[in-house]
Every structure is written in C-alpha cells, then in structure tokens.
Design an enzyme around this catalytic site. Structure first.
Site, PDB file in Angstrom:
ATOM      1  N   HIS A 194       0.833  -1.209   0.000  1.00  0.00           N
ATOM      2  CA  HIS A 194       0.000   0.000   0.000  1.00  0.00           C
ATOM      3  C   HIS A 194       0.864   1.255   0.000  1.00  0.00           C
ATOM      4  O   HIS A 194       0.472   2.289  -0.552  1.00  0.00           O
ATOM      5  CB  HIS A 194      -0.937  -0.014   1.211  1.00  0.00           C
ATOM      6  N   GLU A 436      -1.434 -19.760 -21.168  1.00  0.00           N
ATOM      7  CA  GLU A 436      -0.273 -19.625 -20.285  1.00  0.00           C
ATOM      8  C   GLU A 436       0.451 -20.943 -20.049  1.00  0.00           C
ATOM      9  O   GLU A 436       1.389 -21.005 -19.259  1.00  0.00           O
ATOM     10  CB  GLU A 436      -0.687 -18.995 -18.953  1.00  0.00           C
ATOM     11  N   ASP A 460       3.610 -16.899 -16.771  1.00  0.00           N
ATOM     12  CA  ASP A 460       3.619 -18.359 -16.615  1.00  0.00           C
ATOM     13  C   ASP A 460       4.046 -19.060 -17.901  1.00  0.00           C
ATOM     14  O   ASP A 460       4.726 -20.087 -17.850  1.00  0.00           O
ATOM     15  CB  ASP A 460       2.237 -18.857 -16.187  1.00  0.00           C
ATOM     16  N   CYS A 507      -1.516 -10.051 -21.083  1.00  0.00           N
ATOM     17  CA  CYS A 507      -1.740  -9.420 -19.779  1.00  0.00           C
ATOM     18  C   CYS A 507      -0.593  -9.677 -18.806  1.00  0.00           C
ATOM     19  O   CYS A 507      -0.676  -9.312 -17.639  1.00  0.00           O
ATOM     20  CB  CYS A 507      -3.053  -9.894 -19.163  1.00  0.00           C
TER      21      CYS A 507
END
Length: 576
Positions: A194, A436, A460, A507
């Site tokens: 964060h 993947e 992957d 992605c």
C-alpha cells in the site's frame, strides 16, 4: 563521496532534499497471567484500546483533503475494516477469557495466526496485505501502552523534505497531504505494498526495501532519491549533485510530455489502432486506471476475495466487488479472471493439501472444477454483475479442450439458475481463456474455435516453456522473454488468432515493459493489458512506432538463436 543505497524504486522521479527521520516507538509485548477476578477488567481494557484506535483512524479519514488521492481514503477505510473484523476485535477477548492472559499477549497470539495465513498466499499483492494487519495491530498495541500511534512531521519543514522511515502506513501518509514532502524512503515494503500504491497515487518519488536506511541516514542530511533506478545517495558531492539536478530536470520535462498523452488515441505512425488496458487487483485500483487513460480492464484478478480468510466469500460479497468495477468503467470492457490460486498455498477454507510441485498441481481451472460449489457461486456473482457493465469472463490455466467444455457447462448451469430465479444478467457475456501453458499455446487453434477471445499470460508461459522459476535466485537469470521458443509461441498464437478473427491480448509483464512494446507489436499483438502505471510509457512507444519499418528486425529476431545477438537486435529495434 556519498554513500549509495539500493532498493526498489516504485515511483519514477528524482528528489533532492533534507532527510526527516520518522520514527515509530517499538512496543515490548509482555506475557503475564491475569487473576480470574480481573479478567473482565482486562477485556474492558482491550475494548477501550480498540475503540481508541478506531476513533484515531476515523479522525484521520475525516482529515483527508478533497484533493487527496482516492486510494488514501480507501486504504484508511480498509484499516478500519480490518480493525472491526471479528478476528481482531473479538478473538483476543476470547483468548483473554480462556487463557487468563493479558490483552497484549492475546492480541499477539491472534496476530501470529493471521500472519501465518498471509504467509501462505502466493500472490504478491495479496500477501503484502499482511502489512496492513500489522499496522492496525501496532496501533492497538500503542493504545494499550498509552503511546501516540501516529508520528509527526516537524512543524517547520522545508519544501524539500524527504521522509525516511522503517515503514509507512496509510495513516502516516495523511501527513503528506500538504504537499511539503517531496519523496520518501523506507527500509521495508515492495512494489505492490500500500505504501507503493499510495506513492504512485501521490506521484512522490520513492524507494522501498532499503533495509537499513533509517539507521544510516541522519536527521537533516542532504540526500538524493532516484525512484527510477531505486537508488538513494546520502551526502552527495558537488559533481553527483549537479548530475542529479540535470537528470531531475530532464525527467520532469519527459513527465510533462507523457501527461499530455493521456487523451491521445494509441495508434502507430502507420495508422494501426492499438488497445491499451489495465490490470487490477482490487476495486481500489480504479482511480489509477482512469488517471492513465486505460480503455478497459484487461485483467481483474479475483483472488483478493478468497485469500487470507477462514471461509469462502459469499455470492453477494463477490457480486458487489465485481459490480463496483463494472459500474466505474461504464461501457468499457472489464475482463475478470475466475479464481486462480497457486496449488502450494491452499487457503484455510480449502480441504485440499498443498503440493510439492505446485505449478503442476491443483491450480486455476483445475481447482474450480474440483470445487464445483465454489465455482458456481463465483459464476453466479459474475453473471449477476454483468447486468451493470461490459463483463468478459476469463478462465485461467487451461490446458485442454475438455476443461473448457466443463467450464462452459458450469456457466450454463449458473445462467439457468439465475433465469429460474428471475435475476437479470447479460446472456451474451463473452468467454475467454488464458494461454499460459505450452499445451494451450500449441493447441491454440482448437481453443480459438470455441471462445470469444484469448489472453496470453506471458509470466507463466515463459516459466513453463523454459522450465524456470523466476522467484528462484539460482535460475532466475534464465527467465528470458526474448528466448526463441517464447517468441515462436507468441508469434504462432497471434497469427492464429488473427487468421480466425478472435481478439487476443497479452496481460503478463511483457505488456507493460516499454522495451518490449515494439517487439510484441511486430509479432502481431494489437491489445495490451498492464499495470496502470505503465500505460503512458507504452502508449508513447506505440505512437512512435511504424510497423512496416520494424518488420525486418522482427524477422531477424524470429530467426535468431544467440542471446547476445538477440539483445543487439532489441537495441536496434528500440533505436528506430
């Protein structure tokens, strides 16, 4: 000669200023027995500490100015939610009552249990949420000890104050609201913490994971923070200082140019339109998606709803999370990936054992098919949410057509159950699969005939193709996105999708690496999905690329087998 420290640069930029050491007082946790007749008094002491902490967080939340990043309020709300959760606000009371121990010890025991659960999470973003739990518990400890929970910046600070801390919580970062802090560095934290997310939102140069900066740097010392290289220079000499001032000015000029690209349509120099979408982990990531001009969400990882908890999320809880993102994106596409948890880190709610070789175990669609009730619940929530936006459903870790057929069967059953109950949903939700695994890439033609789109998960795919675990320091150097086998699989996948007319996106991290943008454009990709922070850099690369001009070098790269020559070709490609 200055001292140089190396860490993780999470926000590009260069800051030069005076250090302010922000300290958090450590609390010693004692363990002692509480007499039976004082147990209720001890429980009341714990309850008072929780109430005091809640009041502090609510006051901080209320003090956030209107122009502050939306994430700041969201993360403080998350801390309040963590505080209100029964695992923190109630379970220690039970331990005090049954063990007759002091409140601090009961809280520490419960913290240890929660941290053990977080340590079992594989996804880096979700694993780093353990820091939020620690920060909330730290505030309760301080309330029990009667100490101040929030450090303060000096009353008279210069415009170039650089905060140096062991770690920073969202509550600490409320102190930055007046804009006087120009950078910060911490000993701990990662790219998905964060602290890092808030740093990106505040657009403050920052370097994390420096390990011992808080001990080395002195109050008021002149330091340079290079968020681009992940470097902090302590007490620089005149020559280094002059060089960094030059770099600072150059970076600011480049940043202004990038901001001007937000509204630009991503099109190559020879007129080919390119789609640039964003990857997100949480609904809280949406402000950054919009700020960087994404044309959709290409990957929404749904794991955050399932990890770090004792029980499965309800259909209603999932529905609200998906609906929130879809509504924020309006008519733009939102691709939500069904549950994809590593087989080595099974959550507490799972009855399945962990696996010695998790990459080849019960993960992705395999887990969902092994847990039909879990899968059906998620599919119902997704379909319900589809009524509120442009939802695409993405199935992960597919390796056979049979798995796709089974997944489709579950989707049809979920649709039928919603129809029977009269619940509205989009009956034409688009369905896609992740490419993947090498099996999926080799058999991609078979998948393309049965889906609406495909998304290539390069992280992957590279690992499985090269048999390299990039988290293993011994072999991480072998992880190579430009390996001939990887380029061959990507090229064949893109060409097959283009022939059949099925949209394909990437992605994985390759999509957000501007050094590889021209390479994968040349291989045939027209849709990218990446971390929002990378969108403008990739867009700039797209706008400067001529697909016809780069093709001769791309052809050479597809035939190249020598790693050194491949690196030279990549440099030539980016120099055009």
């Amino acid at each position: 000669m200055g001292i140089t420290l190396h860490g993780i640069g999470v926000v590009g930029g260069i800051a030069i200023g005076r250090a302010h050491l922000m300290s958090h007082t450590e609390v010693d946790i004692a363990h002692y027995e509480v007499p039976a007749n004082q147990v209720q008094t001890e429980i009341a002491r714990f309850d008072n500490a929780v109430r005091k902490t809640r009041k502090e967080l609510e006051m901080l939340w209320g003090s956030i100015p209107e122009n502050a990043p939306a994430e700041l309020g969201s993360f403080l709300s998350l801390h309040i939610m963590i505080l209100n959760d029964a695992t923190l606000s109630r379970e220690p009371r039970h331990l005090i009552e049954t063990q007759h121990c002091n409140a601090e010890w009961a809280l520490k025991q419960q913290l240890d249990v929660l941290l053990a659960q977080f340590d079992e999470i594989e996804e880096s973003y979700l694993r780093e949420r353990r820091a939020d739990v620690v920060q909330v518990v730290d505030r309760i400890f301080k309330a029990l000890a009667g100490q101040a929970a929030t450090p303060h910046l000096p009353a008279a600070q210069s415009e170039n104050t650089i905060v140096v801390a062991h770690e920073l919580s969202p509550a600490d970062m409320v102190l930055f609201k007046d804009g006087a802090v120009t950078a910060f560095v911490t000993d701990v934290g990662g790219a998905t913490s964060h602290t890092a997310i808030l740093a990106r939102s505040l657009d403050i140069p920052s370097v994390l994971a420096l390990h011992n900066a808080h001990q080395i740097i002195e109050e008021g010392e002149l330091i340079i923070v290079d968020g681009i290289q992940g470097v902090v220079v302590i007490d620089p000499d005149e020559k280094i200082l002059a060089e960094y001032k030059r770099r600072q000015q150059a970076f600011q000029q480049e940043k202004r140019r990038l901001k001007a690209l937000k509204g630009a349509v991503p099109t190559t120099r020879d007129g080919v339109a390119i789609e640039l979408q964003a990857n997100i982990e949480l609904p809280l990531d949406m402000p950054q998606v919009k700020a960087n001009g994404a044309t959709g969400v290409g990957l929404f990882r749904s794991e955050f709803l399932f990890l770090g908890r004792e029980t499965l999320p309800s259909e209603q809880e999932q529905f609200f999370a998906y609906k929130e993102v879809l509504e924020q994106m309006g008519n733009l596409p939102v691709t939500i990936r069904t549950l994809d948890i590593g087989a080595d880190k099974m959550p507490k709610w799972s009855d399945h054992s962990t696996f010695a070789n998790p990459a080849l175990g019960l993960t992705g669609i395999r887990l969902c098919l092994a847990e039909p009730n879990l899968f059906r619940c998620q599919l119902r929530a997704l379909l319900r949410a589809s009524h509120y936006g442009n939802l695409h459903i993405l199935i992960p870790m597919i390796s056979s057509i049979h798995e796709l057929q089974q997944a489709r069967m579950h989707i049809e059953l979920a649709k039928q159950s919603l129809t029977d109950e009269g619940i509205p949903f989009n009956r034409n939700v688009k369905l896609g699969v992740m490419i993947e695994t090498p099996a999926a890439a080799i058999m991609v033609n078979n998948f393309l005939k049965q889906v609406d789109f495909i998304s290539v998960g390069t992280n992957d795919l590279i690992q499985f193709t090269l048999a390299v675990d990039r988290s293993d320091d011994m072999v991480a150097h072998l992880y190579d996105p430009t390996h001939p086998a990887v380029l061959y699989l990507l090229s064949q996948t893109f060409r097959a999708a283009d022939r059949i007319g099925v949209p394909v996106s990437v992605c994985g991290e390759m999509a957000g690496d501007a050094r590889l943008t021209r390479l994968i454009l040349g291989l045939g990709l027209r849709k990218f999905s990446m971390h929002p922070a990378h969108l403008l850099n990739v867009k700039q690369k797209v706008l400067k690329t001529d697909l016809v001009e780069i093709q001769p070098i791309i052809n050479k790269m597809l035939k190249c087998e020598d790693p050194e020559k491949m690196r030279d070709l990549l440099e030539q490609l980016n120099a055009l």
